[in-house]
Design a protein around this motif. Sequence first.
Motif, PDB file in Angstrom:
ATOM      1  N   ARG A 143     -14.682   8.693  -6.172  1.00  0.00           N
ATOM      2  CA  ARG A 143     -13.762   8.516  -5.046  1.00  0.00           C
ATOM      3  C   ARG A 143     -12.481   9.317  -5.220  1.00  0.00           C
ATOM      4  NH1 ARG A 143     -16.773   4.199  -5.660  1.00  0.00           N
ATOM      5  NH2 ARG A 143     -17.473   2.964  -3.871  1.00  0.00           N
ATOM      6  N   ARG A 144     -12.413  10.036  -6.307  1.00  0.00           N
ATOM      7  CA  ARG A 144     -11.258  10.882  -6.640  1.00  0.00           C
ATOM      8  C   ARG A 144      -9.963  10.068  -6.622  1.00  0.00           C
ATOM      9  NH1 ARG A 144     -11.773  16.304  -3.353  1.00  0.00           N
ATOM     10  NH2 ARG A 144     -10.558  17.127  -5.048  1.00  0.00           N
ATOM     11  N   LEU A 145      -9.994   8.949  -7.336  1.00  0.00           N
ATOM     12  CA  LEU A 145      -8.830   8.063  -7.431  1.00  0.00           C
ATOM     13  C   LEU A 145      -8.092   8.357  -8.735  1.00  0.00           C
ATOM     14  CD1 LEU A 145     -10.609   4.745  -6.324  1.00  0.00           C
ATOM     15  CD2 LEU A 145      -9.172   6.228  -4.915  1.00  0.00           C
ATOM     16  N   TYR A 146      -6.860   8.780  -8.609  1.00  0.00           N
ATOM     17  CA  TYR A 146      -6.013   9.111  -9.762  1.00  0.00           C
ATOM     18  C   TYR A 146      -4.730   8.299  -9.684  1.00  0.00           C
ATOM     19  CZ  TYR A 146      -8.989  13.187 -10.513  1.00  0.00           C
ATOM     20  OH  TYR A 146     -10.049  14.011 -10.767  1.00  0.00           O
ATOM     21  N   PRO A 147      -3.975   8.224 -10.794  1.00  0.00           N
ATOM     22  CA  PRO A 147      -2.685   7.510 -10.715  1.00  0.00           C
ATOM     23  C   PRO A 147      -1.766   8.204  -9.711  1.00  0.00           C
ATOM     24  CG  PRO A 147      -3.250   8.001 -13.005  1.00  0.00           C
ATOM     25  CD  PRO A 147      -4.230   8.743 -12.147  1.00  0.00           C
ATOM     26  N   ASN A 148      -1.083   7.414  -8.907  1.00  0.00           N
ATOM     27  CA  ASN A 148      -0.072   7.975  -8.002  1.00  0.00           C
ATOM     28  C   ASN A 148       1.317   7.701  -8.575  1.00  0.00           C
ATOM     29  OD1 ASN A 148       0.811   5.339  -7.014  1.00  0.00           O
ATOM     30  ND2 ASN A 148      -1.127   5.275  -5.889  1.00  0.00           N
ATOM     31  N   MET A 176      -3.885  -1.178  -8.340  1.00  0.00           N
ATOM     32  CA  MET A 176      -2.643  -0.748  -7.704  1.00  0.00           C
ATOM     33  C   MET A 176      -2.074   0.465  -8.451  1.00  0.00           C
ATOM     34  SD  MET A 176      -2.748  -2.732  -5.238  1.00  0.00           S
ATOM     35  CE  MET A 176      -1.275  -2.290  -4.350  1.00  0.00           C
ATOM     36  N   GLY A 177      -1.458   1.376  -7.687  1.00  0.00           N
ATOM     37  CA  GLY A 177      -0.923   2.593  -8.303  1.00  0.00           C
ATOM     38  C   GLY A 177      -1.982   3.666  -8.471  1.00  0.00           C
ATOM     39  N   PHE A 178      -3.168   3.414  -7.951  1.00  0.00           N
ATOM     40  CA  PHE A 178      -4.249   4.403  -7.978  1.00  0.00           C
ATOM     41  C   PHE A 178      -4.640   4.756  -6.551  1.00  0.00           C
ATOM     42  CE2 PHE A 178      -6.607   5.712 -11.809  1.00  0.00           C
ATOM     43  CZ  PHE A 178      -5.718   5.231 -12.755  1.00  0.00           C
ATOM     44  N   LEU A 222       0.828  -1.208   0.000  1.00  0.00           N
ATOM     45  CA  LEU A 222       0.000   0.000   0.000  1.00  0.00           C
ATOM     46  C   LEU A 222       0.862   1.258   0.000  1.00  0.00           C
ATOM     47  CD1 LEU A 222      -2.932  -0.866   2.438  1.00  0.00           C
ATOM     48  CD2 LEU A 222      -2.708  -1.297  -0.006  1.00  0.00           C
ATOM     49  N   HIS A 223       2.173   1.085   0.158  1.00  0.00           N
ATOM     50  CA  HIS A 223       3.086   2.249   0.198  1.00  0.00           C
ATOM     51  C   HIS A 223       4.130   2.043  -0.913  1.00  0.00           C
ATOM     52  CE1 HIS A 223       5.206   5.637   1.686  1.00  0.00           C
ATOM     53  NE2 HIS A 223       5.756   5.146   2.773  1.00  0.00           N
ATOM     54  N   ASN A 255       4.812  -0.016  -6.403  1.00  0.00           N
ATOM     55  CA  ASN A 255       5.379  -0.036  -7.766  1.00  0.00           C
ATOM     56  C   ASN A 255       5.577  -1.478  -8.250  1.00  0.00           C
ATOM     57  OD1 ASN A 255       7.619  -0.579  -6.164  1.00  0.00           O
ATOM     58  ND2 ASN A 255       8.641   1.369  -6.576  1.00  0.00           N
ATOM     59  N   GLU A 256       6.015  -2.330  -7.321  1.00  0.00           N
ATOM     60  CA  GLU A 256       6.158  -3.756  -7.668  1.00  0.00           C
ATOM     61  C   GLU A 256       4.772  -4.377  -7.907  1.00  0.00           C
ATOM     62  OE1 GLU A 256       8.327  -5.987  -4.696  1.00  0.00           O
ATOM     63  OE2 GLU A 256       7.785  -7.905  -5.605  1.00  0.00           O
ATOM     64  N   ALA A 257       3.821  -4.021  -7.028  1.00  0.00           N
ATOM     65  CA  ALA A 257       2.470  -4.587  -7.141  1.00  0.00           C
ATOM     66  C   ALA A 257       1.793  -4.158  -8.451  1.00  0.00           C
ATOM     67  CB  ALA A 257       1.633  -4.157  -5.939  1.00  0.00           C
TER      68      ALA A 257
END
Length: 443
Positions: free
Chosen positions: A370-375, A317-319, A281-282, A286-288
């Motif tokens: 949910r305001r989910l964007y790429p991180n 993942m990554g969102f 989750l942190h 990037n691996e996930a």
Amino acid sequence: MSSTKSTASEAPTGARRDTLTITDNRTGKQFEIPVKNDTIRPIDLRQIKLQSSDFGMMSYDPAFANTASCASKITYIDGDQGILRYRGYSIEELAEKSTYSETAYLILHGELPTQSQLKDWNYNITHHTFIHESIKKFLEGFHYDAHPMGMLISTVAALSTFYPDAKDIFNPDSRRKQTYRLIGKMPTLAAFSYRHILGMPFVYPDNDLSYTGNFLNMLFRTTELKFHPNPTLERALDILFILHADHEQNCSSTAMRIVGSSHVDPYSATAAATAALYGPLHGGANEAVLRMLVEIGSVKNVPAYVQSVKAGEKLLMGFGHRVYKNYDPRAKIVKRIAYEVFDIMGRNPLIDIALECERIALEDEYFVSRRLYPNVDFYTGLIYQSMGFPMTMFPVLFAIPRTSGWIAQWVEMLLDSEQKISRPRQVYLGQDLRSYIPLDHRS
Ligand code: ACO
């Protein structure tokens, strides 16, 4: 943080007070609590009681979702606007004009270095890149398929046994020395872990190269007498290091501060921070992400995958991000670097799956509401894979540059007169006092 924000129902001018009035509807009593920097202090709630013998009210905030645990001058994030700044400088400008080494100096010292300060800084970092030969022996004890994050956590912790002077945490000279050592040695520990997985001989640091150039040398040098990193890849990695250098009170920085608050040495605290970063989750995201893209396998499978995410079976993942409710500004820069790296190393075919995930998610009501964007982690794995890194190395590539941020957060915590050992409260919901039942009486 500002203490002068207007509210919907403003008090008449002149009557304004920087306080919050709380009415306890259980007792009808009113309490006036000071407001500073748009925050209240939960300790001020303690006076709110039903009876004088009560402990008093606390705030309950699992996962610190709305709790500031410190005041900081290092990194500023506006999650709604998608703004990230280190010491007041925008991430976009630093990524364009700075180097990781200079940015690390900025984060730690608060100001950009002069030419002589930068020369001195670079000299000290590059002259602390070697590790004790005994550390190689620990590394040799790991399985060939050991996760490099596990090796990194262990070897960083082990550094504390080599530098007992690091316990002198309130001595600025000692802190400076450990800072050089930590920033200098993290790439060496990471590269040696990587070479161990491959069964390749360790490559010693080359102090003529830049911070990232030397890291690439320790990773990839084989028989050549002198390793010459590809300048575009070296710069790409350096920019990625800038983007990852700090991110205010995230999970790993909080681990660094909390563990450091017990006054343990900085190597042990950095091991704890690295462990926090390892989780999917942190920094392990990037691996996930890469594992997810491989699992999706093809652009045509993306809609079904997104459907399973919306059904709550999986995460994209990554969102998503606790703070960013807009496009992570780092993700935009990473996306651009990806194409620069692909120009040299060839296009990573997984990019098409990633782009399709992003396209669908940015239009889909589930993600929009949910305001989910790429991180930052959404595209970094694609770059690392194209550069030749195995997936297990991705979180390690995050940990190396984040070390400067962790140390800056740790020093700020140590020098903050308001900080003490971290020790949250709990709401106890368990059994009341009861009598022990002997084993032969239990049903
Ligand atoms: N995929 C699908 N749904 C998601 C995702 C996601 N990646 N992230 C959040 N959601 C949903 C949650 O299920 C929740 O839905 P609900 O309101 O119906 O229950 C809603 O969005 C809010 O999410 P929270 O979990 O409350 O958000 P939180 O701030 O606690 O979590 C986190 C943030 C951990 C980053 C989360 O978005 C996530 O797990 N993302 C995937 C892992 C990831 O990419 N981590 C890297 C973060 S960046 C970094 O650390 C460097």
